[in-house]
Design a protein around this motif. Structure first.
Motif, PDB file in Angstrom:
ATOM      1  N   LEU A  81     -14.320  -5.013 -16.150  1.00 17.09           N
ATOM      2  CA  LEU A  81     -13.809  -3.911 -15.330  1.00 17.09           C
ATOM      3  C   LEU A  81     -12.359  -4.074 -14.917  1.00 17.09           C
ATOM      4  O   LEU A  81     -11.733  -3.101 -14.489  1.00 17.09           O
ATOM      5  CB  LEU A  81     -14.666  -3.735 -14.075  1.00 17.09           C
ATOM      6  N   SER A  82     -11.812  -5.243 -15.033  1.00 16.45           N
ATOM      7  CA  SER A  82     -10.449  -5.498 -14.575  1.00 16.45           C
ATOM      8  C   SER A  82      -9.425  -4.524 -15.170  1.00 16.45           C
ATOM      9  O   SER A  82      -8.612  -3.964 -14.430  1.00 16.45           O
ATOM     10  CB  SER A  82     -10.070  -6.949 -14.867  1.00 16.45           C
ATOM     11  N   PRO A  83      -9.443  -4.269 -16.474  1.00 16.05           N
ATOM     12  CA  PRO A  83      -8.470  -3.313 -17.028  1.00 16.05           C
ATOM     13  C   PRO A  83      -8.656  -1.901 -16.465  1.00 16.05           C
ATOM     14  O   PRO A  83      -7.673  -1.202 -16.206  1.00 16.05           O
ATOM     15  CB  PRO A  83      -8.739  -3.337 -18.534  1.00 16.05           C
ATOM     16  N   LEU A  84      -9.887  -1.479 -16.265  1.00 19.77           N
ATOM     17  CA  LEU A  84     -10.154  -0.155 -15.709  1.00 19.77           C
ATOM     18  C   LEU A  84      -9.561  -0.017 -14.309  1.00 19.77           C
ATOM     19  O   LEU A  84      -8.943   1.002 -13.983  1.00 19.77           O
ATOM     20  CB  LEU A  84     -11.665   0.100 -15.665  1.00 19.77           C
ATOM     21  N   LEU A  85      -9.724  -1.041 -13.488  1.00 18.10           N
ATOM     22  CA  LEU A  85      -9.202  -0.990 -12.125  1.00 18.10           C
ATOM     23  C   LEU A  85      -7.677  -1.000 -12.108  1.00 18.10           C
ATOM     24  O   LEU A  85      -7.066  -0.380 -11.241  1.00 18.10           O
ATOM     25  CB  LEU A  85      -9.772  -2.137 -11.298  1.00 18.10           C
ATOM     26  N   ALA A  86      -7.079  -1.663 -13.087  1.00 15.58           N
ATOM     27  CA  ALA A  86      -5.615  -1.667 -13.194  1.00 15.58           C
ATOM     28  C   ALA A  86      -5.101  -0.311 -13.666  1.00 15.58           C
ATOM     29  O   ALA A  86      -4.188   0.266 -13.062  1.00 15.58           O
ATOM     30  CB  ALA A  86      -5.162  -2.774 -14.135  1.00 15.58           C
ATOM     31  N   VAL A  87      -5.676   0.220 -14.741  1.00 18.75           N
ATOM     32  CA  VAL A  87      -5.225   1.497 -15.310  1.00 18.75           C
ATOM     33  C   VAL A  87      -5.450   2.649 -14.334  1.00 18.75           C
ATOM     34  O   VAL A  87      -4.639   3.564 -14.250  1.00 18.75           O
ATOM     35  CB  VAL A  87      -5.937   1.773 -16.659  1.00 18.75           C
ATOM     36  N   SER A  88      -6.528   2.595 -13.582  1.00 13.44           N
ATOM     37  CA  SER A  88      -6.838   3.672 -12.638  1.00 13.44           C
ATOM     38  C   SER A  88      -5.866   3.707 -11.461  1.00 13.44           C
ATOM     39  O   SER A  88      -5.756   4.716 -10.778  1.00 13.44           O
ATOM     40  CB  SER A  88      -8.258   3.520 -12.105  1.00 13.44           C
ATOM     41  N   GLY A  89      -5.187   2.593 -11.204  1.00 13.68           N
ATOM     42  CA  GLY A  89      -4.271   2.505 -10.076  1.00 13.68           C
ATOM     43  C   GLY A  89      -4.891   1.867  -8.839  1.00 13.68           C
ATOM     44  O   GLY A  89      -4.194   1.639  -7.853  1.00 13.68           O
ATOM     45  N   LEU A  90      -6.179   1.562  -8.876  1.00 14.58           N
ATOM     46  CA  LEU A  90      -6.813   0.954  -7.711  1.00 14.58           C
ATOM     47  C   LEU A  90      -6.182  -0.398  -7.386  1.00 14.58           C
ATOM     48  O   LEU A  90      -5.997  -0.735  -6.212  1.00 14.58           O
ATOM     49  CB  LEU A  90      -8.320   0.789  -7.926  1.00 14.58           C
ATOM     50  N   ALA A  91      -5.800  -1.143  -8.414  1.00 18.65           N
ATOM     51  CA  ALA A  91      -5.190  -2.458  -8.197  1.00 18.65           C
ATOM     52  C   ALA A  91      -3.839  -2.349  -7.490  1.00 18.65           C
ATOM     53  O   ALA A  91      -3.361  -3.331  -6.927  1.00 18.65           O
ATOM     54  CB  ALA A  91      -5.045  -3.196  -9.522  1.00 18.65           C
ATOM     55  N   ASP A  92      -3.245  -1.162  -7.498  1.00 19.42           N
ATOM     56  CA  ASP A  92      -1.992  -0.951  -6.769  1.00 19.42           C
ATOM     57  C   ASP A  92      -2.239  -0.675  -5.289  1.00 19.42           C
ATOM     58  O   ASP A  92      -1.320  -0.797  -4.481  1.00 19.42           O
ATOM     59  CB  ASP A  92      -1.211   0.219  -7.372  1.00 19.42           C
ATOM     60  N   LEU A  93      -3.462  -0.305  -4.956  1.00 15.48           N
ATOM     61  CA  LEU A  93      -3.777   0.077  -3.575  1.00 15.48           C
ATOM     62  C   LEU A  93      -4.512  -0.994  -2.782  1.00 15.48           C
ATOM     63  O   LEU A  93      -4.525  -0.959  -1.561  1.00 15.48           O
ATOM     64  CB  LEU A  93      -4.629   1.350  -3.573  1.00 15.48           C
ATOM     65  N   THR A  94      -5.157  -1.904  -3.487  1.00 14.01           N
ATOM     66  CA  THR A  94      -5.938  -2.940  -2.815  1.00 14.01           C
ATOM     67  C   THR A  94      -5.911  -4.209  -3.659  1.00 14.01           C
ATOM     68  O   THR A  94      -5.492  -4.184  -4.819  1.00 14.01           O
ATOM     69  CB  THR A  94      -7.397  -2.477  -2.568  1.00 14.01           C
TER      70      THR A  94
END
Length: 99
Positions: A81-94
C-alpha cells in the motif's frame, strides 16, 4: 472473493492508541472502518496509529476515511500500500511509515 475486514484497537508500548486493520477495505465496509477510526481517535495529544500492514486492498472509500482523519493519525503500512498512499497524496498530509 473478498477478504473480510477485521479491526482491532489497543495501545502500543508507549500507550498511544492503535487501530489495526486486516483484510480488505472497500466500499462495502468503509463505513465501519470510518466509524472505527472516529471511535479510536482520542482527545489525547498523540495521534492514532493506524496499522495497515495486514491490509490487502484499499479502495477510494478507504482512502477517503484516512484523508478525513489525516490530521489525527499516523499510518503504518507494508510495501503493497505504500505507493498508493504516496501517489494519493496522503503521505503529504500525515506520517506514513513502511514496514
Amino acid at each position: 472473493m473478498t477478504t473480510a475486514l477485521t479491526l482491532t484497537t489497543g495501545q502500543d508500548q508507549d500507550g498511544a492508541p492503535v487501530l489495526v486493520a486486516a483484510g480488505e477495505i472497500d466500499m462495502s465496509n468503509a463505513e465501519r472502518f470510518t466509524a472505527a477510526l472516529s471511535e479510536a481517535i482520542t482527545d489525547r495529544r498523540e495521534p492514532l496509529v493506524v496499522d495497515l500492514t495486514a491490509v490487502e486492498y484499499l479502495d477510494s472509500a478507504g482512502l477517503a476515511a484516512l484523508f478525513h482523519h489525516a490530521d489525527r493519525i499516523e499510518v503504518v503500512t507494508g510495501p503493497l500500500l505504500s505507493p498508493l498512499l504516496a501517489v494519493s497524496g496522503l503521505a503529504d498530509l500525515t506520517t506514513v511509515r513502511t514496514r
